[in-house]
Design an enzyme around this catalytic site. Structure first.
Site, PDB file in Angstrom:
ATOM      1  NE  ARG A  65      -4.257  -1.457   0.006  1.00 61.31           N
ATOM      2  CZ  ARG A  65      -4.339  -2.524  -0.776  1.00 61.31           C
ATOM      3  NH1 ARG A  65      -3.338  -2.828  -1.582  1.00 61.31           N
ATOM      4  NH2 ARG A  65      -5.423  -3.279  -0.786  1.00 61.31           N
ATOM      5  CG  ASP A 107       1.322  -2.760  -8.330  1.00 63.20           C
ATOM      6  OD1 ASP A 107       1.251  -2.425  -9.533  1.00 63.20           O
ATOM      7  OD2 ASP A 107       0.425  -3.375  -7.737  1.00 63.20           O
ATOM      8  CD  GLU A 119      -3.112   2.971  -5.156  1.00 66.14           C
ATOM      9  OE1 GLU A 119      -1.919   2.620  -5.086  1.00 66.14           O
ATOM     10  OE2 GLU A 119      -4.063   2.154  -5.276  1.00 66.14           O
ATOM     11  CG  HIS A 123      -3.234  -1.165  -6.829  1.00 64.82           C
ATOM     12  ND1 HIS A 123      -3.517  -0.449  -5.697  1.00 64.82           N
ATOM     13  CD2 HIS A 123      -3.335  -2.470  -6.473  1.00 64.82           C
ATOM     14  CE1 HIS A 123      -3.791  -1.276  -4.713  1.00 64.82           C
ATOM     15  NE2 HIS A 123      -3.677  -2.519  -5.161  1.00 64.82           N
TER      16      HIS A 123
HETATM   17  P1  NAI Z   1      -1.349 -11.118   5.317  1.00 64.72           P
HETATM   18  O1  NAI Z   1      -2.324 -10.628   6.317  1.00 64.72           O
HETATM   19  O2  NAI Z   1      -1.335 -12.562   4.946  1.00 64.72           O
HETATM   20  O3  NAI Z   1       0.139 -10.745   5.783  1.00 64.72           O
HETATM   21  C1  NAI Z   1       0.500  -9.506   6.335  1.00 64.72           C
HETATM   22  C2  NAI Z   1       1.677  -9.733   7.277  1.00 64.72           C
HETATM   23  O4  NAI Z   1       2.076  -8.443   7.770  1.00 64.72           O
HETATM   24  C3  NAI Z   1       1.335 -10.610   8.490  1.00 64.72           C
HETATM   25  O5  NAI Z   1       2.295 -11.630   8.645  1.00 64.72           O
HETATM   26  C4  NAI Z   1       1.344  -9.630   9.652  1.00 64.72           C
HETATM   27  O6  NAI Z   1       1.772 -10.211  10.883  1.00 64.72           O
HETATM   28  C5  NAI Z   1       2.330  -8.585   9.158  1.00 64.72           C
HETATM   29  N1  NAI Z   1       2.173  -7.298   9.847  1.00 64.72           N
HETATM   30  C6  NAI Z   1       1.023  -6.694  10.221  1.00 64.72           C
HETATM   31  N2  NAI Z   1       1.293  -5.543  10.870  1.00 64.72           N
HETATM   32  C7  NAI Z   1       2.633  -5.447  10.927  1.00 64.72           C
HETATM   33  C8  NAI Z   1       3.509  -4.496  11.494  1.00 64.72           C
HETATM   34  N3  NAI Z   1       3.040  -3.429  12.168  1.00 64.72           N
HETATM   35  N4  NAI Z   1       4.836  -4.698  11.364  1.00 64.72           N
HETATM   36  C9  NAI Z   1       5.312  -5.801  10.709  1.00 64.72           C
HETATM   37  N5  NAI Z   1       4.528  -6.735  10.163  1.00 64.72           N
HETATM   38  C10 NAI Z   1       3.202  -6.557  10.263  1.00 64.72           C
HETATM   39  O7  NAI Z   1      -1.568 -10.213   4.029  1.00 64.72           O
HETATM   40  P2  NAI Z   1      -1.164 -10.537   2.510  1.00 64.72           P
HETATM   41  O8  NAI Z   1      -2.267 -11.265   1.841  1.00 64.72           O
HETATM   42  O9  NAI Z   1       0.195 -11.110   2.474  1.00 64.72           O
HETATM   43  O10 NAI Z   1      -1.158  -9.069   1.881  1.00 64.72           O
HETATM   44  C11 NAI Z   1      -0.230  -8.078   2.308  1.00 64.72           C
HETATM   45  C12 NAI Z   1      -0.639  -6.742   1.745  1.00 64.72           C
HETATM   46  O11 NAI Z   1      -0.467  -6.747   0.330  1.00 64.72           O
HETATM   47  C13 NAI Z   1      -2.135  -6.387   1.922  1.00 64.72           C
HETATM   48  O12 NAI Z   1      -2.364  -5.797   3.192  1.00 64.72           O
HETATM   49  C14 NAI Z   1      -2.379  -5.414   0.814  1.00 64.72           C
HETATM   50  O13 NAI Z   1      -2.156  -4.113   1.302  1.00 64.72           O
HETATM   51  C15 NAI Z   1      -1.299  -5.737  -0.214  1.00 64.72           C
HETATM   52  N6  NAI Z   1      -1.864  -6.226  -1.473  1.00 64.72           N
HETATM   53  C16 NAI Z   1      -1.519  -5.597  -2.636  1.00 64.72           C
HETATM   54  C17 NAI Z   1      -2.031  -6.001  -3.845  1.00 64.72           C
HETATM   55  C18 NAI Z   1      -1.660  -5.354  -5.132  1.00 64.72           C
HETATM   56  O14 NAI Z   1      -2.311  -5.598  -6.154  1.00 64.72           O
HETATM   57  N7  NAI Z   1      -0.642  -4.516  -5.179  1.00 64.72           N
HETATM   58  C19 NAI Z   1      -2.992  -7.112  -3.906  1.00 64.72           C
HETATM   59  C20 NAI Z   1      -3.225  -7.772  -2.626  1.00 64.72           C
HETATM   60  C21 NAI Z   1      -2.701  -7.318  -1.461  1.00 64.72           C
END
Ligand code: NAI
Length: 330
Positions: A233, A257, A262, A294
Site C-alpha cells: 500500500r 505498484d 493513487e 496497482h
Molecule cells: P497477510 O495478512 O497474509 O500478511 C500480512 C503480514 O504483515 C502478516 O504476517 C502480519 O503479521 C504482518 N504485519 C502486520 N502488521 C505489521 C507491522 N506493524 N509490522 C510488521 N509486520 C506486520 O496479508 P497478505 O495477503 O500477504 O497481503 C499483504 C498486503 O499486500 C495487503 O495488506 C495489501 O495491502 C497488499 N496487497 C496488494 C495487492 C496489489 O495488487 N498490489 C494485492 C493484494 C494485497
C-alpha cells in the site's frame, strides 16, 4: 440481492457476472464510491467496493440510511474502510483475504528483476537501435540479502522465491512465521533488517502502525544504494523522504505498484490530461524508478477467485445474515 458494484471495469463485470450463480442483481457503476456518488447505491442491499473507494464515516452513514447492511470488498486490503463507523452502524464488511499470493509475489519479482537489469531502459534502447550497454549494469541477486517486511501470504511467497534465487532472506514481522523460519528465513527487528538488506520488499498491511514505516529515519539505516520495492500500500512510504533518498543515491532503485495518492490517478486513462501531482511527476523523472498502477493482483486466476469469493460472501449473507468468518472484517 441487489448489489451496487462501484469502480467497475469491464473485467470486473465479466468475472463477477460469470461468478453470479446465485442470480444477484448486479448494478455496475464506473464511478468510485465517495460522498458525491454514494446516492447511486439507493435501493441496493449491498455495495461491492475496491481499493480506492472511500468508505469513510459519511459514506457508511449514508449507506446505512438507505437500509443497506453489507459491504463486500473485492480485495484483500481494507485500509480504506472506517471500521469503527462500520461497527457502530452494524454494517457487515467482508473481503477476499486470499486470492492469489502468487500474483502479487510474482509481480514484485518482476519489478525487482526489471529494475536490477534495467530491462525497462533496454526495451526502449533496442527499439531505437541503440545497443549500447552503458548504464545497464546490474548485479547478481544470488548471494545478496533480501529483506522482507511482513511474511504473511504474499511476503512468505516472496521469501520462497528469493531463497530460490540463492539470496539470504531476512525478515521483519510482528508475528514471525514458523514455516519461514524452517526454510531459512531469519527474523530481526526492522532497523537491523534494513541495515543488512540489498533489496527491501514491503508486504505488511497499511495500518496506523505501518503508515510511513519507510521514512527519513528508517531510510537512514538502509544500505547505501539498496533497492526498495512496494507492492503493498502506498501509505507505507513517506514518498517525499524516498525522493530525497533517490536524489542522494541512498536508495539505488525504487519499484512501486502502489502510491500514497493513487486514488486520484490509478485505474484510469489520464493520458490526455495534465499530471498535477508534483510528487508523482518527480518520481517519473528518475530512470531508476519503475511504477505500475496497482496491477500486481491482476492475473486471470486472481480475478476469478476474487469474483467467486465476493459472490459467495453476498450469497452467504443473504441466506444466513452473516458472511464466512474468515472473510469478515467487521
Ligand atoms: P497477510 O495478512 O497474509 O500478511 C500480512 C503480514 O504483515 C502478516 O504476517 C502480519 O503479521 C504482518 N504485519 C502486520 N502488521 C505489521 C507491522 N506493524 N509490522 C510488521 N509486520 C506486520 O496479508 P497478505 O495477503 O500477504 O497481503 C499483504 C498486503 O499486500 C495487503 O495488506 C495489501 O495491502 C497488499 N496487497 C496488494 C495487492 C496489489 O495488487 N498490489 C494485492 C493484494 C494485497
Amino acid at each position: 440481492m441487489k448489489i451496487a458494484v462501484y469502480s467497475s471495469k469491464p473485467y470486473d463485470e465479466a468475472t463477477l457476472t460469470a461468478a453470479n450463480t446465485a442470480g444477484h442483481t448486479l448494478s455496475f457503476l464506473t464511478p468510485r464510491l465517495e460522498p458525491a456518488t454514494v446516492a447511486l447505491a439507493k435501493g441496493c442491499d449491498a455495495v461491492c467496493a475496491f481499493v480506492n473507494d472511500q468508505l469513510n464515516a459519511e459514506v457508511l452513514t449514508e449507506l446505512h440510511g438507505y437500509g443497506l447492511r453489507l459491504i463486500v470488498m473485492r480485495c484483500a486490503g481494507y485500509n480504506n474502510v472506517d471500521l469503527q463507523s462500520a461497527k457502530k452502524l452494524g454494517l457487515t464488511v467482508a473481503r477476499v483475504p486470499e486470492y492469489s499470493p502468487f500474483a502479487v509475489a510474482e509481480h514484485t519479482l518482476g519489478l525487482m528483476l526489471c529494475l536490477n537489469r534495467k530491462i525497462h531502459r533496454a526495451y526502449n534502447r533496442v527499439r531505437e537501435r541503440n545497443f549500447s550497454l552503458q548504464g545497464l549494469l546490474g548485479f547478481d541477486l544470488h548471494g545478496k540479502t533480501a529483506g522482507i517486511v511482513g511474511t504473511g501470504k504474499i511476503g512468505s511467497q516472496v521469501c520462497r522465491i528469493m531463497l530460490g534465487f540463492g539470496c539470504e532472506v531476512v525478515a521483519y514481522d510482528r508475528y514471525p512465521n514458523e514455516e519461514m523460519k524452517a526454510i531459512g528465513v531469519r527474523y530481526m527487528p526492522l532497523e537491523d533488517m534494513l541495515k543488512v538488506s540489498d533489496v527491501v520488499s514491503l508486504h505488511c498491511p497499511l495500518t496506523p502502525k505501518t503508515h510511513h514505516i519507510i521514512n527519513a529515519a528508517s531510510i537512514a539505516t538502509m544500505k547505501h544504494g539498496a533497492m526498495l520495492i512496494n507492492t503493498s500500500r502506498g501509505g507505507l512510504l513517506n514518498t517525499t523522504d524516498v525522493i530525497k533518498a533517490l536524489k542522494s543515491g541512498k536508495i539505488g532503485a525504487l519499484g512501486l505498484d502502489v502510491y500514497e495518492n493513487e486514488a486520484e490517478l490509478f485505474f484510469e486513462d489520464r493520458s490526455e490530461s495534465e499530471l498535477t501531482d508534483e510528487v508523482f511527476a518527480r518520481l517519473l523523472t528518475f530512470s531508476n524508478v519503475l511504477i505500475t498502477g496497482h496491477q500486481a493482483f491482476f492475473t486471470t486466476e486472481a480475478l476469478d477467485k476474487i469474483a467467486a469469493v465476493t459472490m459467495e460472501n453476498a450469497t452467504e449473507f443473504q441466506e444466513s445474515g452473516h458472511v464466512p468468518q474468515m472473510h469478515q472484517v467487521v
